[in-house]
Write an enzyme that holds these catalytic residues in place. Structure first.
Site, short mmCIF file in Angstrom:
data_model
loop_
_atom_site.label_atom_id
_atom_site.label_comp_id
_atom_site.label_asym_id
_atom_site.label_seq_id
_atom_site.Cartn_x
_atom_site.Cartn_y
_atom_site.Cartn_z
N ASP A 134 81.83 -1.68 -94.88
CA ASP A 134 81.41 -2.68 -93.91
C ASP A 134 80.06 -2.29 -93.32
OD1 ASP A 134 81.84 -5.09 -92.54
OD2 ASP A 134 82.40 -4.00 -90.74
N HIS A 141 73.42 -9.13 -83.49
CA HIS A 141 74.70 -8.51 -83.14
C HIS A 141 74.49 -7.06 -82.69
CE1 HIS A 141 78.88 -7.20 -83.34
NE2 HIS A 141 78.54 -6.25 -84.20
N GLU A 207 85.56 -10.31 -86.16
CA GLU A 207 84.14 -10.23 -86.49
C GLU A 207 83.88 -11.22 -87.62
OE1 GLU A 207 83.01 -6.15 -87.29
OE2 GLU A 207 82.70 -5.77 -85.14
N GLU A 209 82.11 -12.46 -90.64
CA GLU A 209 81.27 -11.82 -91.65
C GLU A 209 81.38 -12.57 -92.98
OE1 GLU A 209 81.56 -7.59 -92.06
OE2 GLU A 209 82.15 -7.27 -89.97
N ASP A 241 86.55 -9.23 -90.06
CA ASP A 241 86.74 -7.79 -89.87
C ASP A 241 87.38 -7.57 -88.49
OD1 ASP A 241 86.56 -5.03 -90.12
OD2 ASP A 241 84.53 -4.98 -89.31
N ARG A 245 88.69 -3.11 -80.09
CA ARG A 245 87.54 -2.59 -79.34
C ARG A 245 87.87 -1.38 -78.48
NH1 ARG A 245 83.85 -4.49 -82.54
NH2 ARG A 245 83.78 -6.76 -82.62
N GLN A 248 88.31 1.59 -80.74
CA GLN A 248 86.98 1.92 -81.25
C GLN A 248 86.15 2.70 -80.23
OE1 GLN A 248 84.90 -1.61 -82.55
NE2 GLN A 248 83.14 -0.50 -83.33
N LYS A 261 89.37 -0.28 -87.21
CA LYS A 261 89.04 -1.27 -88.23
C LYS A 261 89.99 -1.19 -89.42
CE LYS A 261 84.79 -2.22 -86.50
NZ LYS A 261 84.18 -3.55 -86.35
N THR A 265 91.75 -6.59 -92.67
CA THR A 265 90.51 -7.34 -92.91
C THR A 265 90.92 -8.57 -93.70
OG1 THR A 265 89.28 -5.26 -93.08
CG2 THR A 265 88.20 -7.23 -93.96
N GLU A 372 80.93 -10.03 -77.94
CA GLU A 372 79.66 -10.61 -77.49
C GLU A 372 79.89 -11.89 -76.69
OE1 GLU A 372 78.67 -10.18 -81.80
OE2 GLU A 372 76.64 -10.39 -81.02
MN MN Z 1 82.41 -5.37 -89.10
#
Ligand code: MN
Length: 424
Positions: A134, A141, A207, A209, A241, A245, A248, A261, A265, A372
């Site tokens: 990834d 971002h 996420e 993607e 993804d 948070r 992480q 993560k 996915t 975000e």
């Molecule tokens: Mn990602």
């Protein structure tokens, strides 16, 4: 014979202009039918799936000397045949589906066996994922996240403008759209706590993607030119993804994301070929500073590909749009990511999946993650009925869509949907 991308082509199968699957697309997937027969490779056309195992068996696809590449539960065997075969096969499928070709159109028994209503089939993971990497290639971002955690003056790390930043993820937990996502558990240590605890993630995020599907291998120790990298790309999928948070934030120093993560996915069931996206190529942002020579590209390597994210809150019936952006904003292209990946000598495999990194754009409504959108939980979004969200709650569903808009048709990916279920 017209090129399969010719906008004037029409199929004998009626296709609505708003469908993701006109004859100009022909994305590959793996499906099984209600008769519980084995998963096999098919192509989406309008509201139907075209069974390629049936066509191959009838000798309508010239794949010699390869044998039974479509009567298999993954695209890997077909992808391994290489770009010349991919192109030839797509042209053969396109010709068979054209309104002016009687071969399949007028053979009713064959049509009955080869064309199945899409609503009657089960879609599976389209390829065996060899490895999953990834990236983190949207400047908007990376800047948003950087501003949140390090402030405006240190938003981008010093390496960011010099190479596509990435990490090696888990191939084992890539799942197809429609698979429920169990809320991950992990170590949590909010800044207010002195010691970590173990429990369900409280800040579950998505996420937005795109995923690149690698269809050809590279050799251990060898670098790739732009042309070689491009030729290895079989196609693209939409990719979510999922990210924890809070896990992480505590675990990522110094080696980057790990368990945050690793739990899931999600990808679209349809792989849209690089060839089908060709008419929508567009130059990416100007890269300043100029990348080192091994990362330079001469061709336009971005795509004008519209993206939309819908959130269906638990208990609600409709998904509300929370992000509208475009793949064209990516700072580092998929080709540059692949050239960088192989640059150390790392061998790439058939079935490797490269996540683009969260796709955000310059505007506020173009942010591709809740981190975000809610600015790390400080600005919750309000949905219909006064429902507020900073991060995902149990029962929430996330729906991603993506398409390239042609003149009177669109080349799309179908939905990538996932619903959050409780940790236990
Ligand atoms: Mn990602």
């Amino acid at each position: 014979m017209p090129h399969p991308n010719d906008p004037s082509l029409r199929s004998f199968i009626p296709v609505d202009p708003s469908s993701d699957f006109p004859i100009q697309n022909l994305p590959y997937g793996v499906f099984s039918a209600a008769d519980s027969s084995k998963p096999r490779v098919g192509v989406a056309i309008g509201e139907f799936v075209l069974d390629l195992a049936v066509l191959e068996d009838e000798g309508l696809l010239d794949l010699s000397p390869a044998y039974e590449v479509f009567a298999q539960p993954s695209l890997n065997a077909f992808m391994a045949l290489g770009p010349a075969v991919w192109s030839r096969t797509r042209a053969a499928i396109s010709a068979l589906l054209r309104e002016d070709n009687p071969r399949l159109r007028d053979d009713k028994p064959l049509r009955g066996r080869a064309l199945l209503p899409r609503q009657d089939v089960t879609l599976h993971l389209p390829f065996r994922v060899a490895g999953y990497t990834d990236f983190y290639s949207s400047k908007e971002h990376a800047t948003n996240v950087g501003v949140m955690f390090r402030g405006k003056d240190n938003a981008l790390q010093p390496n960011w403008l010099h190479m596509p930043i990435g990490y090696n993820g888990r191939a084992s937990t890539v799942v197809v759209s429609g698979t429920n996502v169990r809320r991950p558990r992990g170590q949590l240590k909010p800044p207010s706590a002195d010691v970590p605890s173990f429990g369900p993630c409280k800040r579950l995020d998505f996420e937005l993607e795109m995923g690149v599907v690698i269809g050809q291998p590279s050799r251990l120790g060898e670098m790739l030119t732009e042309a070689q990298a491009e030729a290895m790309i079989f196609g693209f999928v939409l990719l979510n993804d999922w990210s924890a948070r809070d896990i992480q934030q505590w675990e990522y120093v110094p080696l980057g994301p790990f368990q945050a993560k690793a739990f899931a996915t999600s990808i679209s069931p349809w792989v849209v070929t690089r060839e089908a996206l060709e008419p929508f190529r567009i130059a990416g942002p100007v890269q300043d500073p100029v990348p080192l020579s091994y990362l330079q590209q001469k061709n336009a390597q971005n795509y004008d590909l519209a993206l939309d994210v819908g959130l269906r809150a638990a208990g609600s019936n409709n998904a509300q749009s929370i992000c509208r952006t475009n793949f064209k904003y990516m700072y580092w292209s998929s080709v540059q990511q692949l050239m960088h990946h192989a640059s150390s000598g790392c061998a790439m495999s058939v079935g490797d999946l490269l996540g683009s990194g969260t796709i955000s754009g310059p505007e506020k409504h173009q942010r591709g993650s809740l981190l975000e959108i809610s600015w790390n939980g400080t600005e919750p979004i309000e949905l219909d009925g006064g429902v507020k969200r900073s991060f995902l709650e149990d029962g929430d569903s996330l729906v991603m869509r993506g398409w390239c808009q042609g003149n009177g048709y669109r080349v799309g990916f179908g939905d990538v949907e996932g619903t959050i279920v409780a940790a236990d």
